[in-house]
Design an enzyme around this catalytic site. Structure first.
Site, PDB file in Angstrom:
ATOM      1  N   HIS A   1       3.489  -5.606  -7.351  1.00  0.00           N
ATOM      2  CA  HIS A   1       2.849  -5.262  -8.296  1.00  0.00           C
ATOM      3  C   HIS A   1       3.824  -4.054  -8.614  1.00  0.00           C
ATOM      4  O   HIS A   1       5.236  -3.422  -8.223  1.00  0.00           O
ATOM      5  CB  HIS A   1       1.919  -3.696  -7.159  1.00  0.00           C
ATOM      6  CG  HIS A   1       1.087  -2.700  -8.093  1.00  0.00           C
ATOM      7  ND1 HIS A   1       0.093  -2.305  -8.018  1.00  0.00           N
ATOM      8  CD2 HIS A   1       2.218  -1.593  -9.061  1.00  0.00           C
ATOM      9  CE1 HIS A   1      -0.204  -1.068  -9.348  1.00  0.00           C
ATOM     10  NE2 HIS A   1       0.885  -0.633  -8.946  1.00  0.00           N
TER      11      HIS A   1
ATOM     12  N   GLY B   1      -0.973  -4.463 -11.386  1.00  0.00           N
ATOM     13  CA  GLY B   1      -0.197  -3.621 -12.207  1.00  0.00           C
ATOM     14  C   GLY B   1      -1.017  -3.023 -13.161  1.00  0.00           C
ATOM     15  O   GLY B   1      -0.331  -3.813 -14.379  1.00  0.00           O
TER      16      GLY B   1
ATOM     17  N   ARG C   1      -7.456  -2.247 -10.128  1.00  0.00           N
ATOM     18  CA  ARG C   1      -8.729  -0.803 -10.379  1.00  0.00           C
ATOM     19  C   ARG C   1      -9.752  -1.646 -11.373  1.00  0.00           C
ATOM     20  O   ARG C   1     -10.719  -1.164 -11.784  1.00  0.00           O
ATOM     21  CB  ARG C   1      -8.539   0.049 -10.528  1.00  0.00           C
ATOM     22  CG  ARG C   1      -7.726   1.331  -9.011  1.00  0.00           C
ATOM     23  CD  ARG C   1      -6.563   1.851  -9.802  1.00  0.00           C
ATOM     24  NE  ARG C   1      -5.431   1.215 -10.303  1.00  0.00           N
ATOM     25  CZ  ARG C   1      -4.319   2.207 -11.405  1.00  0.00           C
ATOM     26  NH1 ARG C   1      -4.019   3.319 -11.292  1.00  0.00           N
ATOM     27  NH2 ARG C   1      -3.026   1.436 -11.209  1.00  0.00           N
TER      28      ARG C   1
ATOM     29  N   CYS D   1       0.753  -1.132  -0.275  1.00  0.00           N
ATOM     30  CA  CYS D   1       0.401  -0.105   0.026  1.00  0.00           C
ATOM     31  C   CYS D   1       0.930   1.258   0.165  1.00  0.00           C
ATOM     32  O   CYS D   1       1.781   1.356   0.445  1.00  0.00           O
ATOM     33  CB  CYS D   1      -1.086   0.224   1.479  1.00  0.00           C
ATOM     34  SG  CYS D   1      -1.896   1.632   1.577  1.00  0.00           S
TER      35      CYS D   1
END
Length: 330
Positions: free
Chosen positions: A153, A185, A209, A84
């Site tokens: 990521h 990613g 996302r 994060c």
């Protein structure tokens, strides 16, 4: 991802083809375990297996205790967050900030692995900035500590979500360890998933996302990897039904007051790239009851019929979307 990968959304993604979905980030601070928010984040009642809980913190003993606590609550996999990049998390020396202290990383990994008898996995980034990429060293430390899987990521902590993810580091990590590696990613389409797998040699991809408002991307990627062909956009009626089921499960999970407010972001993601979506989102944000939300969503998708029986996106399939953690296994 806090506020996104709650139980209703994880369940939906699993139903739509995800092989694995990780819980919202749970704080290791024992003073927070009994709070309503923390209890909800680690609630797995009725959830499809495997049940994975992601924990975050900077103290090895707290993280070990947190891992045991969540296993006792039904967690079948413990995932440690060292990825994060959010300032609030990194300012507490949690998340990707830990990558600056490799000796602490080693202590944490050994403590958590030794505390539980379920698999422990690690989510991390390529380093804390582009001048200090240490993913290879972190990966080797993790493997030696008994970590069962790595999710990497392709950005540093300093990158946040800016620019493009790079996959060379993921490929190097995959070549250097003997445990599964998941690439993460900017994977926003089935074609991109295939490209990333080819470039990295990774064992799976993790969708971030792009799954917000489009959980069926999981089955789209799975289908493309198996057949080489693309699925058409989903039927309007199918998405209307999925949204109705998702919202009802969401309201049941959060209650009327909180459910209406936390559902707004999900509804906004669903309609973001559809004709009239932005105007609908603004109007929907004024609604104060679950019944009013359900009716408005139903009417919006009824209006999409005039554009065709399948959803008609205004942007390309590769358009950027928003980040949760859903793995589509190869």
């Amino acid at each position: 991802m806090a506020g996104v990968t709650d139980r209703p959304f994880r369940q939906l993604c699993k139903q739509l083809g995800a092989g694995y979905a990780v819980s919202e980030m749970a704080a290791s601070n024992p003073r927070l375990w009994a709070t309503e928010k923390s209890s909800r984040r680690t609630d797995h009642e009725g959830e499809m297996e495997p049940k994975a809980v992601q924990i975050a913190g900077a103290d090895p003993q707290d993280l070990a205790d947190c891992a045991r606590f969540n296993v006792d609550r039904g967690a079948q996999i413990i995932d440690i967050n060292m990825g994060c990049p959010v300032k609030k998390v990194c300012n507490s020396w949690c998340g990707s900030a830990l990558l600056q202290n490799e000796s602490l990383v080693e202590k944490i990994l050994h403590a958590v692995v030794g505390a539980v008898d379920v698999p422990v996995t690690l989510k991390f980034r390529t380093g804390w900035n582009r001048e200090n990429k240490n993913a290879l060293r972190i990966a080797r430390i993790a493997e030696q500590a008994g970590i069962q899987m790595l999710t990497l990521h392709g950005r540093t902590r300093a990158d946040g979500y800016k620019g493009d993810a790079e996959y060379e580091t993921i490929a190097a990590v995959k070549a250097s360890v003997g445990i599964p590696v998941v690439a993460n990613g900017d994977i926003t389409s089935p074609q991109k998933a295939r490209y990333v797998l080819d470039q990295t040699g990774a064992d799976a991809v993790m969708i971030g996302r792009a799954a917000q408002g489009r959980p069926w991307i999981c089955r789209e990627i799975d289908h493309f990897l198996r057949t080489g062909t693309l699925l058409p956009a989903p039927y309007v009626d199918e998405v209307r039904t999925l949204m109705d089921e998702h919202l009802r499960a969401h309201y049941a999970f959060y209650g009327e007051f909180l459910g209406v407010r936390t559902a707004r972001k999900h509804i906004g993601w669903y309609v973001k790239d559809l004709e009239g979506g932005e105007e609908f989102r603004q109007q929907m944000n004024l609604l104060e009851s679950t019944d009013a939300q359900l009716l408005a969503v139903d009417q919006f998708f009824e209006s999409q019929w005039k554009f065709g029986e399948r959803l008609q996106y205004r942007l390309s399939e590769d358009s950027d979307s928003g980040s949760m953690e859903v793995a589509a296994a190869v």
